[in-house]
Design a protein around this motif. Structure first.
Motif, PDB file in Angstrom:
ATOM      1  N   LEU A   8      42.901  48.738  54.287  1.00  0.00           N
ATOM      2  CA  LEU A   8      41.431  48.717  54.256  1.00  0.00           C
ATOM      3  C   LEU A   8      40.935  48.756  52.813  1.00  0.00           C
ATOM      4  CD1 LEU A   8      40.439  51.179  57.136  1.00  0.00           C
ATOM      5  CD2 LEU A   8      40.355  48.677  57.146  1.00  0.00           C
ATOM      6  N   LYS A   9      39.989  47.911  52.504  1.00  0.00           N
ATOM      7  CA  LYS A   9      39.390  47.886  51.176  1.00  0.00           C
ATOM      8  C   LYS A   9      38.087  48.673  51.175  1.00  0.00           C
ATOM      9  CE  LYS A   9      41.379  43.501  49.636  1.00  0.00           C
ATOM     10  NZ  LYS A   9      41.098  42.143  49.085  1.00  0.00           N
ATOM     11  N   VAL A  10      38.012  49.619  50.249  1.00  0.00           N
ATOM     12  CA  VAL A  10      36.819  50.459  50.145  1.00  0.00           C
ATOM     13  C   VAL A  10      35.950  49.928  49.015  1.00  0.00           C
ATOM     14  CG1 VAL A  10      35.957  52.803  49.761  1.00  0.00           C
ATOM     15  CG2 VAL A  10      38.145  52.441  50.936  1.00  0.00           C
ATOM     16  N   PRO A  11      34.669  49.672  49.266  1.00  0.00           N
ATOM     17  CA  PRO A  11      33.802  49.161  48.199  1.00  0.00           C
ATOM     18  C   PRO A  11      33.626  50.168  47.075  1.00  0.00           C
ATOM     19  CG  PRO A  11      32.513  49.774  50.131  1.00  0.00           C
ATOM     20  CD  PRO A  11      33.952  49.848  50.541  1.00  0.00           C
ATOM     21  N   GLU A  12      33.489  49.655  45.862  1.00  0.00           N
ATOM     22  CA  GLU A  12      33.263  50.511  44.705  1.00  0.00           C
ATOM     23  C   GLU A  12      31.835  51.068  44.745  1.00  0.00           C
ATOM     24  OE1 GLU A  12      35.312  51.428  42.288  1.00  0.00           O
ATOM     25  OE2 GLU A  12      36.994  50.318  43.132  1.00  0.00           O
ATOM     26  N   PRO A  13      31.617  52.269  44.165  1.00  0.00           N
ATOM     27  CA  PRO A  13      30.259  52.820  44.112  1.00  0.00           C
ATOM     28  C   PRO A  13      29.316  51.868  43.397  1.00  0.00           C
ATOM     29  CG  PRO A  13      31.873  54.494  43.496  1.00  0.00           C
ATOM     30  CD  PRO A  13      32.622  53.196  43.596  1.00  0.00           C
ATOM     31  N   SER A  14      28.157  51.640  43.994  1.00  0.00           N
ATOM     32  CA  SER A  14      27.231  50.641  43.443  1.00  0.00           C
ATOM     33  C   SER A  14      25.867  51.214  43.104  1.00  0.00           C
ATOM     34  CB  SER A  14      27.057  49.498  44.454  1.00  0.00           C
ATOM     35  OG  SER A  14      26.562  50.010  45.695  1.00  0.00           O
ATOM     36  N   GLU A  15      25.692  52.540  43.198  1.00  0.00           N
ATOM     37  CA  GLU A  15      24.371  53.122  42.964  1.00  0.00           C
ATOM     38  C   GLU A  15      23.889  52.893  41.527  1.00  0.00           C
ATOM     39  OE1 GLU A  15      26.769  54.573  44.515  1.00  0.00           O
ATOM     40  OE2 GLU A  15      26.034  55.218  46.485  1.00  0.00           O
ATOM     41  N   ARG A  16      24.793  53.118  40.547  1.00  0.00           N
ATOM     42  CA  ARG A  16      24.371  52.978  39.150  1.00  0.00           C
ATOM     43  C   ARG A  16      24.085  51.530  38.769  1.00  0.00           C
ATOM     44  NH1 ARG A  16      28.675  55.573  35.609  1.00  0.00           N
ATOM     45  NH2 ARG A  16      30.039  55.228  37.409  1.00  0.00           N
TER      46      ARG A  16
END
Length: 286
Positions: A228-236
């Motif tokens: 499973l690929k987990v998306p990278e944090p994108s908030e910043r």
């Protein structure tokens, strides 16, 4: 009592005894071995082996010998804290090996160091040219401390005039699918926030092997299911994009409005927002 059982009991007793004494002597005895401490360590190991296996010898005589060999360095350590002369005598002092990019051959001879050994020490620090070194000092522990010349030192945010936030320890908020409440609280987060973040990533708690909250309060996870690929944090990055859009909107408003007062207000706000973006650009882009 069988002889093998006697050896087991003596060995276990010696192991516990040495462990207690090592705790008393402190971590320094493990991390940094001076010449004196090196001799102490060899002797203690030999004594421990002898009293563990030589069943004919008096066990307590060996314990007394170990106690003496531990108390003497402990006493000397206390004395060296108060006397620099004793500290130099027992621990030695550092010696300069390279200065201004030049090897000091006389000091190499005094330490019985060859050029090959010096180059090997430099290579372990990813340094392959002596000329790149400003200063190199052989520490009493045998480690080589190296200072590169200014032009060869790596760039830091300070050199580029960038300001970064103070780094905080990364907190392991989930281990083996179990929420760790204390690290979660230390990160300034709660169970509700954690559940929301997991839902954003599209994973369940039971599939999380390790979950960590970094300096910026972002959750990263390592899953049991590696496919499973987990998306990278994108908030910043999303916040940076929003700020840039607001800046562009303000510039557009200042160009399209016919009201001079509103035009000046939009331009002033655009300038302030531009300065704010420049200050946080590096932080939000990372």
């Amino acid at each position: 009592m069988p002889e093998w059982l006697t050896i087991v009991i003596r060995a276990l007793g010696t192991l516990v005894f040495l462990f207690v004494l090592t705790r008393i002597l402190g971590k320094k005895q493990i991390s940094q071995l001076t010449f004196f401490e090196y001799v102490i360590g060899i002797t203690l190991g030999d004594l421990a082996g002898n009293i563990s296996t030589e069943v004919e010898s008096n066990y307590w005589h060996g314990v007394i010998a170990i106690l003496v060999w531990c108390l003497v360095p402990l006493l000397l350590e206390i004395l060296t804290l108060k006397s620099k002369t004793l500290r130099i005598w027992f621990e030695g002092r550092g010696r300069v090996m390279i200065k201004d990019g030049k090897i000091l051959e006389d000091n190499l001879k005094k330490e019985r160091y060859t050029a090959d050994e010096l180059l090997e020490q430099l290579r372990t620090k990813s340094i392959f040219r002596v000329a790149d070194v400003e200063f190199a000092l052989l520490e009493p522990s045998g480690d080589l401390s190296v200072l590169l010349k200014s032009e060869n030192q790596p760039l830091t945010p300070k050199h580029l005039g960038m300001k970064l936030v103070t780094e905080k320890p990364t907190q392991a908020v989930m281990v083996d699918g179990v929420v760790q409440n204390e690290p979660l609280a230390a990160a300034g987060r709660g169970p509700g926030w954690l559940q929301t973040e997991l839902e954003k990533l599209g994973v369940i708690k039971e599939n999380v092997f390790l979950g960590q909250v970094n300096t910026h309060g972002e959750l990263t996870v390592d899953l049991y299911d590696d496919k499973l690929k987990v998306p990278e944090p994108s908030e910043r990055p999303a916040l940076l994009a929003t700020l840039k859009k607001c800046e562009a909107d303000l510039e557009l408003y200042s160009l399209t409005t016919q009201n001079e007062e509103a035009k000046m207000m939009y331009e002033a706000c655009s300038v302030q927002l531009t300065k704010a973006i420049q200050q946080v650009h590096t932080l939000l882009r990372m």
